[in-house]
Scaffold this motif. Structure first.
Motif, PDB file in Angstrom:
ATOM      1  N   CYS A  93      20.743 -16.108  13.313  1.00  0.00           N
ATOM      2  CA  CYS A  93      19.497 -16.491  12.656  1.00  0.00           C
ATOM      3  C   CYS A  93      18.377 -15.587  13.145  1.00  0.00           C
ATOM      4  O   CYS A  93      18.531 -14.841  14.120  1.00  0.00           O
ATOM      5  CB  CYS A  93      19.170 -17.966  12.924  1.00  0.00           C
ATOM      6  SG  CYS A  93      19.042 -18.394  14.671  1.00  0.00           S
ATOM      7  N   ASP A  94      17.236 -15.661  12.464  1.00  0.00           N
ATOM      8  CA  ASP A  94      16.048 -14.895  12.853  1.00  0.00           C
ATOM      9  C   ASP A  94      15.134 -15.680  13.781  1.00  0.00           C
ATOM     10  O   ASP A  94      14.478 -15.106  14.646  1.00  0.00           O
ATOM     11  CB  ASP A  94      15.265 -14.479  11.603  1.00  0.00           C
ATOM     12  CG  ASP A  94      16.081 -13.602  10.673  1.00  0.00           C
ATOM     13  OD1 ASP A  94      16.427 -12.484  11.077  1.00  0.00           O
ATOM     14  OD2 ASP A  94      16.388 -14.044   9.552  1.00  0.00           O
ATOM     15  N   TRP A  95      15.073 -17.008  13.560  1.00  0.00           N
ATOM     16  CA  TRP A  95      14.233 -17.878  14.385  1.00  0.00           C
ATOM     17  C   TRP A  95      15.047 -19.097  14.804  1.00  0.00           C
ATOM     18  O   TRP A  95      15.702 -19.728  13.977  1.00  0.00           O
ATOM     19  CB  TRP A  95      12.989 -18.342  13.620  1.00  0.00           C
ATOM     20  CG  TRP A  95      11.940 -17.283  13.508  1.00  0.00           C
ATOM     21  CD1 TRP A  95      11.855 -16.295  12.562  1.00  0.00           C
ATOM     22  CD2 TRP A  95      10.821 -17.092  14.386  1.00  0.00           C
ATOM     23  NE1 TRP A  95      10.758 -15.509  12.799  1.00  0.00           N
ATOM     24  CE2 TRP A  95      10.098 -15.974  13.896  1.00  0.00           C
ATOM     25  CE3 TRP A  95      10.357 -17.764  15.520  1.00  0.00           C
ATOM     26  CZ2 TRP A  95       8.941 -15.507  14.528  1.00  0.00           C
ATOM     27  CZ3 TRP A  95       9.207 -17.307  16.136  1.00  0.00           C
ATOM     28  CH2 TRP A  95       8.508 -16.191  15.644  1.00  0.00           C
ATOM     29  N   LEU A 135      14.555 -22.784  16.393  1.00  0.00           N
ATOM     30  CA  LEU A 135      13.561 -23.821  16.636  1.00  0.00           C
ATOM     31  C   LEU A 135      14.107 -24.761  17.704  1.00  0.00           C
ATOM     32  O   LEU A 135      15.045 -25.520  17.468  1.00  0.00           O
ATOM     33  CB  LEU A 135      13.259 -24.593  15.344  1.00  0.00           C
ATOM     34  CG  LEU A 135      12.315 -23.917  14.332  1.00  0.00           C
ATOM     35  CD1 LEU A 135      12.827 -22.556  13.886  1.00  0.00           C
ATOM     36  CD2 LEU A 135      12.089 -24.814  13.131  1.00  0.00           C
ATOM     37  N   GLN A 169      16.919 -21.545   4.969  1.00  0.00           N
ATOM     38  CA  GLN A 169      16.342 -20.307   4.460  1.00  0.00           C
ATOM     39  C   GLN A 169      15.834 -20.566   3.051  1.00  0.00           C
ATOM     40  O   GLN A 169      16.418 -21.355   2.297  1.00  0.00           O
ATOM     41  CB  GLN A 169      17.374 -19.184   4.462  1.00  0.00           C
ATOM     42  CG  GLN A 169      16.819 -17.813   4.075  1.00  0.00           C
ATOM     43  CD  GLN A 169      17.891 -16.732   4.093  1.00  0.00           C
ATOM     44  OE1 GLN A 169      19.060 -16.994   3.818  1.00  0.00           O
ATOM     45  NE2 GLN A 169      17.502 -15.510   4.442  1.00  0.00           N
ATOM     46  N   PRO A 213      13.065 -15.231   6.432  1.00  0.00           N
ATOM     47  CA  PRO A 213      13.695 -15.497   7.724  1.00  0.00           C
ATOM     48  C   PRO A 213      14.678 -16.660   7.664  1.00  0.00           C
ATOM     49  O   PRO A 213      14.442 -17.659   6.991  1.00  0.00           O
ATOM     50  CB  PRO A 213      12.510 -15.835   8.640  1.00  0.00           C
ATOM     51  CG  PRO A 213      11.415 -16.246   7.714  1.00  0.00           C
ATOM     52  CD  PRO A 213      11.606 -15.453   6.459  1.00  0.00           C
ATOM     53  N   ARG A 214      15.785 -16.475   8.361  1.00  0.00           N
ATOM     54  CA  ARG A 214      16.758 -17.558   8.521  1.00  0.00           C
ATOM     55  C   ARG A 214      16.430 -18.314   9.800  1.00  0.00           C
ATOM     56  O   ARG A 214      16.253 -17.720  10.858  1.00  0.00           O
ATOM     57  CB  ARG A 214      18.179 -16.999   8.593  1.00  0.00           C
ATOM     58  CG  ARG A 214      18.801 -16.738   7.242  1.00  0.00           C
ATOM     59  CD  ARG A 214      20.174 -16.131   7.383  1.00  0.00           C
ATOM     60  NE  ARG A 214      20.090 -14.725   7.757  1.00  0.00           N
ATOM     61  CZ  ARG A 214      21.095 -14.033   8.231  1.00  0.00           C
ATOM     62  NH1 ARG A 214      22.250 -14.607   8.449  1.00  0.00           N
ATOM     63  NH2 ARG A 214      20.954 -12.752   8.522  1.00  0.00           N
ATOM     64  N   CYS A 215      16.351 -19.635   9.709  1.00  0.00           N
ATOM     65  CA  CYS A 215      15.952 -20.482  10.839  1.00  0.00           C
ATOM     66  C   CYS A 215      17.085 -21.434  11.195  1.00  0.00           C
ATOM     67  O   CYS A 215      17.833 -21.882  10.322  1.00  0.00           O
ATOM     68  CB  CYS A 215      14.707 -21.292  10.489  1.00  0.00           C
ATOM     69  SG  CYS A 215      13.313 -20.302   9.931  1.00  0.00           S
ATOM     70  N   VAL A 248       7.909 -19.112   8.452  1.00  0.00           N
ATOM     71  CA  VAL A 248       8.689 -20.195   9.052  1.00  0.00           C
ATOM     72  C   VAL A 248       7.905 -21.498   8.993  1.00  0.00           C
ATOM     73  O   VAL A 248       8.432 -22.563   8.650  1.00  0.00           O
ATOM     74  CB  VAL A 248       9.060 -19.852  10.515  1.00  0.00           C
ATOM     75  CG1 VAL A 248       9.685 -21.058  11.209  1.00  0.00           C
ATOM     76  CG2 VAL A 248      10.016 -18.660  10.559  1.00  0.00           C
ATOM     77  N   GLU A 302       5.969 -13.382   9.810  1.00  0.00           N
ATOM     78  CA  GLU A 302       7.242 -14.104   9.734  1.00  0.00           C
ATOM     79  C   GLU A 302       7.075 -15.528  10.243  1.00  0.00           C
ATOM     80  O   GLU A 302       7.648 -16.469   9.678  1.00  0.00           O
ATOM     81  CB  GLU A 302       8.297 -13.354  10.542  1.00  0.00           C
ATOM     82  CG  GLU A 302       9.721 -13.702  10.172  1.00  0.00           C
ATOM     83  CD  GLU A 302      10.706 -12.781  10.831  1.00  0.00           C
ATOM     84  OE1 GLU A 302      11.293 -11.947  10.121  1.00  0.00           O
ATOM     85  OE2 GLU A 302      10.903 -12.879  12.063  1.00  0.00           O
ATOM     86  N   GLU A 345      20.676 -25.139   9.598  1.00  0.00           N
ATOM     87  CA  GLU A 345      20.394 -23.768   9.201  1.00  0.00           C
ATOM     88  C   GLU A 345      19.619 -23.809   7.887  1.00  0.00           C
ATOM     89  O   GLU A 345      20.019 -24.507   6.950  1.00  0.00           O
ATOM     90  CB  GLU A 345      21.708 -23.009   9.027  1.00  0.00           C
ATOM     91  CG  GLU A 345      21.542 -21.547   8.697  1.00  0.00           C
ATOM     92  CD  GLU A 345      22.875 -20.870   8.426  1.00  0.00           C
ATOM     93  OE1 GLU A 345      22.856 -19.660   8.158  1.00  0.00           O
ATOM     94  OE2 GLU A 345      23.918 -21.559   8.455  1.00  0.00           O
ATOM     95  N   TYR A 362      17.149 -25.018  13.004  1.00  0.00           N
ATOM     96  CA  TYR A 362      16.395 -26.130  13.591  1.00  0.00           C
ATOM     97  C   TYR A 362      17.308 -26.931  14.502  1.00  0.00           C
ATOM     98  O   TYR A 362      18.415 -27.327  14.112  1.00  0.00           O
ATOM     99  CB  TYR A 362      15.853 -27.041  12.486  1.00  0.00           C
ATOM    100  CG  TYR A 362      15.300 -28.360  12.992  1.00  0.00           C
ATOM    101  CD1 TYR A 362      14.014 -28.431  13.513  1.00  0.00           C
ATOM    102  CD2 TYR A 362      16.067 -29.521  12.955  1.00  0.00           C
ATOM    103  CE1 TYR A 362      13.507 -29.643  13.976  1.00  0.00           C
ATOM    104  CE2 TYR A 362      15.567 -30.728  13.417  1.00  0.00           C
ATOM    105  CZ  TYR A 362      14.288 -30.784  13.934  1.00  0.00           C
ATOM    106  OH  TYR A 362      13.790 -31.975  14.396  1.00  0.00           O
TER     107      TYR A 362
END
Length: 335
Positions: free
Chosen positions: A147-149, A151, A124, A130-132, A29, A25, A122, A134
């Motif tokens: 979200c999944d990650w 940053l 993806q 994965p949804r990030c 990203v 994953e 946001e 930033y």
């Protein structure tokens, strides 16, 4: 765009299967950051660049820019060269909470809680994955999204073992009362504006030309001078009688340069006091904990100053977060 909140990743990451899943994953990203048409706060001629905050970019290279409308309006006040002004005129204006796309990415800008159109992003891939979220910097009112990650960029207001206390108007007033002038070293126009708002109605401020367009009613002879981290050798400081330097969210390198300069700043017969502080109106540990939980307790990709990132990662792991620290050398290739 967000859909249902992702399951928490704070637990059950220790099995071999989970570790392999996390590595896969994380690579996905990193591909979002490095190989798509969109770059984040790192302008490049062949990519569309999201500008998240005024001054977040170490070098403002002309290219296809995307930013919140307030940020682009603020940049119009800056001393841009002709090619930068052309890039600004062709920029895409964003609104918070409205979906948009660049290349294969689905995107949405969210308020970061900081002035001048500051935004988190946001992101993806259109095919899923994965949804990030930033973030470059966060204020207390930053909007969280599942979200999944996450940053994050390490900051001394929450990442150090003993987080720096935010700069206060009372502390500045005390330094001013010692006589002479106080230089407040900040990294960006956003931080300069936050300090100026802190001083509003209490202390008059002057500002470096880079910051003065954003400050309401700066006074050239004010006892508090807002100055960039990277301009310690500027002629404007040599003309002043400085008794104290407040280092706002300054890295060790900036602090060492300020220490080497303190004797000349203060003159032959005086010394200059150096004071470390966090930027006012930024998220602290309690606020970041709430923000992370509001994002569904995602895994965290942490970047920034190596010392801050190392101590910040330990604290975040103590909360139960899975943290991957992105080394500075690798950041350049990814972002």
């Amino acid at each position: 765009m967000s859909g249902e909140p992702p399951e928490s990743h704070a637990a059950a990451d220790s099995s071999p299967e989970s570790r392999a899943e996390i590595r896969a994953e994380l690579r996905e990203v990193q591909r979002l950051l490095a190989r798509e048409r969109l770059s984040l706060d790192e302008p490049a001629a062949d990519r569309t660049c999201l500008l998240s905050h005024v001054g977040a970019q170490p070098r403002l290279t002309p290219c296809a820019w995307v930013a919140h409308r307030d940020l682009l309006y603020a940049m119009a006040l800056s001393n841009l060269n002709p090619s930068q002004r052309r890039a600004l005129a062709n920029s895409i204006l964003l609104e918070y909470h409205r979906d948009f796309g660049v290349g294969h990415l689905k995107l949405r800008a969210l308020p970061s809680g900081l002035p001048l159109g500051g935004a988190s992003l946001e992101m993806q891939h259109r095919r899923g994955g994965p949804r990030c979220l930033y973030t470059w910097a966060l204020g207390p009112q930053a909007e969280a999204v599942p979200c999944d990650w996450l940053l994050l960029r390490a900051q001394p207001g929450w990442a150090l073992d003993k987080p720096l206390r935010p700069l206060s108007s009372t502390g500045l007033s005390t330094l001013v009362a010692l006589g002479g002038e106080v230089v407040v070293l900040v990294a960006t126009a956003v931080a300069a504006l936050q300090v100026a708002r802190l001083c509003a109605g209490k202390l008059e401020v002057a500002a470096h030309p880079r910051f003065s367009p954003y400050i309401e009613g700066p006074s050239p002879e004010a006892p508090v001078l807002l100055w960039p981290h990277d301009a310690l050798d500027g002629a404007g400081l040599r003309r002043r009688s400085i008794t104290a330097v407040a280092l706002v969210a300054a890295s060790e390198g900036v602090r060492q340069r300020a220490a080497r300069r303190h004797a000349s700043l203060g003159g032959k017969d005086s010394t200059v006091e150096l004071v470390d502080a966090a930027c006012p109106a930024r998220i602290d540990r309690a606020g970041l904990t709430r923000f992370w939980e509001g994002c569904g307790r995602p895994r965290i990709l942490l970047r920034g100053d190596p010392q801050w990132a190392a101590t910040g990662a330990r604290w975040l792991e103590g909360l139960g977060a899975h943290v991957e620290v992105q080394g500075a050398a690798t950041q350049l290739s990814l972002l």
